[in-house]
Design a protein around this motif. Structure first.
Motif, mmCIF file in Angstrom:
data_model
loop_
_atom_site.group_PDB
_atom_site.id
_atom_site.type_symbol
_atom_site.label_atom_id
_atom_site.label_comp_id
_atom_site.label_asym_id
_atom_site.label_seq_id
_atom_site.Cartn_x
_atom_site.Cartn_y
_atom_site.Cartn_z
ATOM 1 N N ARG A 2 35.054 43.757 72.400
ATOM 2 C CA ARG A 2 36.362 43.753 71.607
ATOM 3 C C ARG A 2 37.050 42.634 71.947
ATOM 4 N N GLU A 3 37.057 42.260 73.077
ATOM 5 C CA GLU A 3 38.352 40.940 73.186
ATOM 6 C C GLU A 3 37.418 39.646 72.702
ATOM 7 N N GLN A 4 36.137 39.555 72.660
ATOM 8 C CA GLN A 4 35.570 38.496 71.813
ATOM 9 C C GLN A 4 35.862 38.614 70.468
ATOM 10 N N ILE A 5 35.755 39.661 69.837
ATOM 11 C CA ILE A 5 36.148 39.908 68.238
ATOM 12 C C ILE A 5 37.445 39.344 68.368
ATOM 13 N N ARG A 6 38.487 39.723 69.183
ATOM 14 C CA ARG A 6 39.900 39.667 69.102
ATOM 15 C C ARG A 6 40.184 38.034 69.320
ATOM 16 N N SER A 7 39.287 37.429 70.012
ATOM 17 C CA SER A 7 39.747 35.907 70.002
ATOM 18 C C SER A 7 39.118 35.324 68.903
ATOM 19 N N LEU A 8 38.410 35.867 68.179
ATOM 20 C CA LEU A 8 37.571 35.195 66.883
ATOM 21 C C LEU A 8 38.734 35.436 65.695
ATOM 22 N N VAL A 9 39.440 36.600 65.791
ATOM 23 C CA VAL A 9 40.298 37.049 65.044
ATOM 24 C C VAL A 9 41.600 36.122 65.049
ATOM 25 N N VAL A 10 42.003 35.957 66.328
ATOM 26 C CA VAL A 10 43.292 35.115 66.559
ATOM 27 C C VAL A 10 42.904 33.581 66.192
ATOM 28 N N GLU A 11 41.772 33.037 66.150
ATOM 29 C CA GLU A 11 41.500 31.904 65.903
ATOM 30 C C GLU A 11 41.336 31.531 64.494
ATOM 31 N N PRO A 56 33.800 38.405 58.678
ATOM 32 C CA PRO A 56 32.492 39.355 59.169
ATOM 33 C C PRO A 56 31.527 38.201 59.548
ATOM 34 N N MET A 57 31.345 37.153 59.017
ATOM 35 C CA MET A 57 30.255 36.240 59.608
ATOM 36 C C MET A 57 30.673 35.666 60.821
ATOM 37 N N TRP A 58 31.964 35.494 61.238
ATOM 38 C CA TRP A 58 32.291 35.164 62.476
ATOM 39 C C TRP A 58 31.915 35.978 63.557
ATOM 40 N N VAL A 59 32.032 37.447 63.033
ATOM 41 C CA VAL A 59 31.843 38.335 64.242
ATOM 42 C C VAL A 59 30.471 38.813 64.064
ATOM 43 N N THR A 60 29.892 38.974 62.847
ATOM 44 C CA THR A 60 28.303 39.222 62.991
ATOM 45 C C THR A 60 27.466 38.153 63.475
ATOM 46 N N GLY A 61 27.923 36.902 63.046
ATOM 47 C CA GLY A 61 27.304 35.746 63.643
ATOM 48 C C GLY A 61 27.069 35.590 65.208
ATOM 49 N N THR A 62 28.183 36.167 65.696
ATOM 50 C CA THR A 62 28.322 36.242 67.266
ATOM 51 C C THR A 62 27.541 37.262 67.757
ATOM 52 N N MET A 63 27.434 38.304 67.130
ATOM 53 C CA MET A 63 26.604 39.422 67.508
ATOM 54 C C MET A 63 25.302 39.525 67.255
ATOM 55 N N MET A 64 24.757 38.367 66.558
ATOM 56 C CA MET A 64 23.571 38.270 66.043
ATOM 57 C C MET A 64 23.091 37.109 66.982
ATOM 58 N N ALA A 65 23.891 36.326 67.616
ATOM 59 C CA ALA A 65 23.675 34.985 68.304
ATOM 60 C C ALA A 65 23.205 33.858 67.129
ATOM 61 N N LEU A 66 24.065 33.971 65.736
ATOM 62 C CA LEU A 66 23.339 32.768 64.940
ATOM 63 C C LEU A 66 24.600 31.608 65.254
ATOM 64 N N PRO A 67 24.045 30.498 65.110
ATOM 65 C CA PRO A 67 24.468 29.386 65.461
ATOM 66 C C PRO A 67 25.854 29.025 64.630
ATOM 67 N N ARG A 68 26.796 28.749 65.314
ATOM 68 C CA ARG A 68 28.121 28.719 64.721
ATOM 69 C C ARG A 68 28.339 27.665 63.560
ATOM 70 N N THR A 69 27.701 26.720 63.533
ATOM 71 C CA THR A 69 27.252 25.491 62.750
ATOM 72 C C THR A 69 27.043 26.180 61.285
ATOM 73 N N GLU A 99 46.493 41.905 65.276
ATOM 74 C CA GLU A 99 46.801 40.608 65.673
ATOM 75 C C GLU A 99 47.803 40.081 64.550
ATOM 76 N N LEU A 100 47.506 40.354 63.134
ATOM 77 C CA LEU A 100 48.283 40.039 61.982
ATOM 78 C C LEU A 100 49.672 40.300 61.901
ATOM 79 N N LEU A 101 49.909 41.436 62.478
ATOM 80 C CA LEU A 101 51.267 41.958 62.457
ATOM 81 C C LEU A 101 52.194 41.936 63.470
ATOM 82 N N SER A 102 51.549 41.595 64.574
ATOM 83 C CA SER A 102 52.199 41.301 65.704
ATOM 84 C C SER A 102 52.546 39.895 66.123
ATOM 85 N N ARG A 103 51.802 38.978 65.206
ATOM 86 C CA ARG A 103 51.896 37.744 65.519
ATOM 87 C C ARG A 103 52.877 36.983 64.574
ATOM 88 N N TYR A 104 52.862 37.556 63.287
ATOM 89 C CA TYR A 104 53.216 36.981 61.991
ATOM 90 C C TYR A 104 54.410 38.034 61.229
#
Length: 419
Positions: free
Chosen positions: A130-139, A160-173, A383-388
């Motif tokens: 969850r916190e890893q997903i949160r950090s991706l959303v914030v970024e 979704p690619m940021w999240v799924t890519g992380t969970m599938m260990a796909l290269p960020r590039t 994150e969207l509604l608490s930060r902006y």
């Protein structure tokens, strides 16, 4: 011309209906980007029988637009099979992945193959990330508060690619490229994602590139198995054997498409259609409504526009004889606004409870990644509604041209950081 004027609404293969191209064309992707699909669906729900569309001389399908019948079709895998294909793009042509890919495999084989993946995607398992997903959303959201125009839809299509890519260990590039190629698969009619040569060339290119990408990745990963989703697929046993490389590739494709269709378009619909209303202000003031809020966003957007099945035997559905072999298409956007189930369905209500939307499907093929999607959406809105604040439209939203994915491809907005 209204639906009730179409001469072919009661016809179908069982009644020897001739080819009549006149009337509403539910296959046309521009109906969902430039037309009025909700009005058409209301007219279809008013009929006391299923609507039949004859696509050409040889192909046609029944449309399901009511909740009860959708529930029946999606649960009853004995009467309605997914193995011949689940998308209108393949109407009349058996899906080559039938029996291999989870989305086009019926129980009991589907159940056996899905078990390991479901364990990897339980709410508890997703909670650990969850916190890893949160950090991706914030970024992903960070540029929103810099004072310039921010294309919210482009960001959400990447999420979704940021999240799924992380969970599938796909290269960020590779994430940006994978986002585009998977979008080509679901919106091959959209000029922005279409390759030279048109729709068929776009699908061919996207499929070849994606399948080739995962074939190469699997060869490398076979010697480096980990705790990621791709490794889970590669190490899943059923019927005493591991899945073949072709089966793993096919299911990787299905996972990416499922994530890239469902997750981005619920928040994008909210921002495109309610940015200048009090919806976001109300939601931000009541964070306890986050779960019911994003559930309503899923109902409203119905990101997966349709799923298709084929009748395996003669049956009757909504008072209409359906013959063995007939295609039956469930329009989830119509089902999620069924007046018999949802009070005041044309009103967006973040307080709607209960909300039995079918945006994740129902029955054996209920979206295997629903926990990931819910976690991503919950964190996104949190994150969207608490930060902006002070969200405002900065241009005209543009719909994605697709009959499968219901969403927006561009939603320019501005906002400010909360102090």
């Amino acid at each position: 011309m209204t639906v009730t004027e179409v001469p072919s609404v009661t016809g179908g293969p069982a009644s020897g209906c001739p080819f009549r191209p006149a009337g509403p064309d539910l296959v046309d992707p521009r109906l969902y980007s430039h037309g009025d699909a909700p009005r058409l669906w209301r007219e279809l729900r008013a009929l006391d029988h299923l609507h039949w569309q004859q696509v050409d001389a040889d192909r046609g399908f029944w449309s399901v637009v009511h909740y009860r019948e959708a529930d029946e079709v999606l649960r009853d895998t004995d009467t309605y099979t997914s193995e011949r294909g689940t998308l209108l793009d393949l109407l009349g042509t058996d899906d080559p992945a039938g029996g291999q890919q989870l989305a086009v495999t019926d129980p009991p084989l589907h159940t056996a193959r899905q078990a390991r993946l479901k364990r990897a995607l339980t709410s508890k398992a997703v909670g650990r990330q969850r916190e890893q997903i949160r950090s991706l959303v914030v970024e992903l959201l960070e540029p929103l508060g810099d004072g310039g125009v921010f294309d919210f839809a482009t960001a959400m299509m990447a999420m979704p690619m940021w999240v799924t890519g992380t969970m599938m260990a796909l290269p960020r590039t590779d994430w940006e490229w994978l986002t585009r190629v998977t979008t080509m698969c679901i919106a091959a009619d959209d000029p922005e994602f279409q390759e030279p040569g048109g729709r068929a060339a776009t699908l061919s290119t996207a499929h070849l590139e994606l399948f080739g990408y995962f074939q190469d990745l699997i060869r490398h990963r076979s010697e480096n198995l980990g705790q990621d989703l791709l490794s889970a697929l590669m190490s899943t046993r059923f019927e005493g054997r591991l899945m073949s490389p072709g089966e793993v590739v096919s299911n990787c494709y299905s996972l990416l498409l499922g994530a890239n269709v469902t997750t981005p378009h619920a928040p994008t619909f909210v921002m495109a259609e309610f940015v200048d209303s009090d919806v976001l202000t109300d939601w931000a003031a009541h964070p306890e409504l986050n779960e019911s809020g994003y559930a309503e966003a899923l109902r409203w957007a119905s990101p997966v526009n349709h799923v298709m099945r084929y009748a395996t035997r003669d049956t009757v559905l909504h008072g209409t004889p359906v013959a063995a072999g007939d295609a039956v298409v469930v329009w989830l956007g119509a089902v999620n606004r069924d007046e018999r189930v949802f009070a005041d369905p044309e009103r967006f209500d973040i307080r709607r409870r209960p909300n039995k939307h079918l945006s994740f499907g129902i029955g054996p093929h209920y979206c295997v990644g629903h926990s990931v999607a819910r976690a991503s959406l919950g964190l996104l809105f949190e994150e969207l509604l608490s930060r902006y604040q002070d969200f405002s439209a900065a241009g005209r939203p543009e719909r994605l041209i697709s009959n499968f994915a219901s969403g927006y491809k561009h939603v320019p907005i501005t906002a400010r950081h909360r102090r």
